[in-house]
Scaffold this motif. Sequence first.
Motif, PDB file in Angstrom:
ATOM      1  N   LEU A 176       5.314 -11.022  -2.957  1.00 35.07           N
ATOM      2  CA  LEU A 176       5.308  -9.890  -3.956  1.00 35.07           C
ATOM      3  C   LEU A 176       6.198  -8.818  -3.477  1.00 35.07           C
ATOM      4  CD1 LEU A 176       3.920  -8.310  -6.408  1.00 35.07           C
ATOM      5  CD2 LEU A 176       2.114  -7.688  -4.735  1.00 35.07           C
TER       6      LEU A 176
ATOM      7  N   LYS B 106       1.112  -7.740 -10.446  1.00 33.43           N
ATOM      8  CA  LYS B 106       1.010  -6.385  -9.825  1.00 33.43           C
ATOM      9  C   LYS B 106       0.924  -5.327 -10.723  1.00 33.43           C
ATOM     10  CE  LYS B 106      -0.011  -4.316  -6.090  1.00 33.43           C
ATOM     11  NZ  LYS B 106      -1.284  -4.571  -5.207  1.00 33.43           N
TER      12      LYS B 106
ATOM     13  N   GLN C 177       9.285  -7.255  -5.335  1.00 29.48           N
ATOM     14  CA  GLN C 177       9.216  -5.903  -5.960  1.00 29.48           C
ATOM     15  C   GLN C 177      10.341  -5.078  -5.426  1.00 29.48           C
ATOM     16  OE1 GLN C 177       5.116  -4.717  -4.512  1.00 29.48           O
ATOM     17  NE2 GLN C 177       4.641  -4.577  -6.679  1.00 29.48           N
TER      18      GLN C 177
ATOM     19  N   THR D 229       4.815 -12.681 -10.695  1.00 31.84           N
ATOM     20  CA  THR D 229       4.269 -11.966  -9.524  1.00 31.84           C
ATOM     21  C   THR D 229       4.254 -10.482  -9.538  1.00 31.84           C
ATOM     22  OG1 THR D 229       4.811 -13.938  -8.223  1.00 31.84           O
ATOM     23  CG2 THR D 229       4.128 -12.094  -7.046  1.00 31.84           C
ATOM     24  N   VAL D 230       5.665 -10.239  -9.893  1.00 32.66           N
ATOM     25  CA  VAL D 230       5.657  -8.825 -10.242  1.00 32.66           C
ATOM     26  C   VAL D 230       5.043  -8.099 -11.379  1.00 32.66           C
ATOM     27  CG1 VAL D 230       7.619  -6.877 -10.404  1.00 32.66           C
ATOM     28  CG2 VAL D 230       8.016  -9.090  -9.160  1.00 32.66           C
TER      29      VAL D 230
ATOM     30  N   THR E 144       8.831 -13.662 -11.470  1.00 30.02           N
ATOM     31  CA  THR E 144       8.806 -12.476 -12.244  1.00 30.02           C
ATOM     32  C   THR E 144       7.450 -12.448 -12.502  1.00 30.02           C
ATOM     33  OG1 THR E 144       9.166 -13.728 -14.449  1.00 30.02           O
ATOM     34  CG2 THR E 144      10.859 -12.827 -13.290  1.00 30.02           C
TER      35      THR E 144
END
Lengths: 155, 93
Positions: free
Chosen positions: A115, B22, A119, B18-19, B16
Amino acid sequence: MQITINEKLILLDLVGADKTILLGKMADNLYENKFVKNTFKNAILEREKIFPTGLPTQPYGVAIPHTDIEHVNIPAISIARFKKPVKFIVMGEKDATVLVKLAFMLAMKEKHTQLNMLQKLMAVLQDKDALDFLVTEQNSRLVKIFMQEKLKLKG
Amino acid sequence: MAEKVVLVACGTGIATSTVVCKKVEELLKENNVSAKIIQCKIAEVGSYEEQASLLVTTTIPPREYKIPVVKALNYLTNMNTEKTDKEILNVLR
């Protein structure tokens, strides 16, 4: 498993008439350097047809091609700068296209992880100065160091 | 009242989503919306459809679902994210 950015996986001013040729070259290079299995290239190309990965970022469009984890030996990111931008379909769209100058091919081996790295990668794609650097820098070692710092990765 | 379920899906379920997952987590927390988030491949959405209230995705949905769909590309490019925030909250509130 820590993802690597290896200098051999940075391809500056890659020449190819379209995205299939260019993605194929990136995948071949990952395979030759043993990061992925021989099934990876086909999986990347097929997936790009069904789930395109172009992103309409500014001032340059980018793409983040990737595929299922079973085609990967060692997690890595390959970065390519295309000599001439080529058309990709925009992620989540049917026919909207974006001219892509930089591709970040993700060879990932685990689900739902990375993650932080992802990000940080997205932050790079939104950072005009970072994209400017990646589009102009001629030394692949400096590109590698730059990306390692940006993504907080080891080489 | 059962807990609401939000599906977050992309083509492979590894990058994508995963992002986006969040982002959705943070959005719900900031707005005191309680919901369970499930990350999956778009191909797996069918198996969760019955229990879910919303699908958030970065791909083209291959078919119609019984639940509303929100496109979340803005969360990757960080453009016009407020619009996507609103769409998600409107479904869950």
